[in-house]
Design an enzyme around this catalytic site. Structure first.
Site: not given
Length: 281
Positions: A135, A148
């Site tokens: 990501s 995350y």
């Protein structure tokens, strides 16, 4: 040239798009998910070039069984796409220790399990390609994403190092850093909100959650185009080591690179003078 491609998290979101695009391009696809019946339904039922098999990435046994099923059906595995993941969001103190561990189980130990199951097959072939979706949050830490981002930063470090481990066996690695794509990451079931509540954070938490919910379905990136881009990389003779995916991701990566260079330069006066002075030892 047709390849055997194993995709995790193929029952929804980007994983479904990858599987569909790979099938349309003539590849043989091993589409995996925790609920294989949903995966098969999503992809339109049985097909000659499609094997659907159960895989909860947090289970090494599942990963080994899926890898063996792929070899039994298609004889090899050319490309592994580690796509399965989820999002635990919130301020660090409001994310429970159990939530933090679950985030790492899925986003880092999960792809490690699957890769651990697939690498012996690729080493035997002396050929293969491991693609792991991280990501932009694996490059840039942001507010409300400490769990995350931590899991994705970990995946980046693992993949960067794995490259050197497997290069001698003609196995390639690619890290994929998407920006915001219109997948199902922000829907309930993929996104998990903080279990804890602390008064100091409360005025910031509620607007953050509402803001993230309002983004769902409005992200700028097209996951089908990303899926086709991944298949292009899988066909490259020397695949990209890192694919920064999306205009927003490229802008963020450029800003982070400039920040790192600036911080290295700012550290020079203090950081360059820390070696042992052997002449006076």
């Amino acid at each position: 040239m047709s390849k055997v491609i194993l995709v995790t998290g193929a029952g929804r979101g980007l994983g479904t798009d990858i599987a569909r695009e790979a099938l349309a391009a003539g590849h043989q696809v091993v589409a995996t998910g925790r609920r294989p019946e949903e995966v098969e339904k999503t992809l339109g039922g049985p097909q000659d070039n499609l094997l659907v098999t159960k895989l909860d990435v947090t289970s090494l046994d599942d990963a080994e069984a899926a890898a063996q099923a792929a070899v039994d059906r298609f004889g090899r595995i050319d490309v592994l796409i580690n796509n399965a993941g989820n999002l635990f969001t919130g301020y660090f103190e409001e994310i429970s220790p159990a939530q933090m561990r679950r985030q790492f189980e899925t986003n880092i130990f999960g792809p490690m399990n699957v890769t651990r199951a697939v690498l012996p097959i690729m080493r035997k072939q002396r050929a293969g390609h491991v693609i792991t979706i991280t990501s932009t949050a694996g490059l840039v830490g942001m507010e409300f994403t400490s769990a995350y981002a931590a899991s994705k930063f970990a995946a980046e470090g693992w993949m960067e190092s794995l490259r050197y481990d497997v290069e001698p066996y003609n196995i390639h690695t690619t890290i994929v850093e998407p920006g915001y794509f219109r997948t199902e990451l922000l829907v309930d079931g993929s996104t998990n909100w903080p279990e804890l509540s602390i008064d100091d954070y409360a005025p910031r938490t509620a607007p953050r959650i509402e803001g993230m919910k309002s983004m769902n379905g409005k992200q700028p990136g097209d996951p089908a185009k990303l899926a086709r881009a991944l298949l292009t990389i899988a066909r490259q003779e020397k695949p990209l080591l890192r694919f920064v995916a999306g205009a927003d991701a490229i802008e963020a990566a450029e800003a982070k690179a400039k920040e790192l260079l600036a911080q290295a330069e700012a550290s020079r006066e203090l950081g360059d003078s820390l070696a042992y002075d052997d002449a006076h030892a």
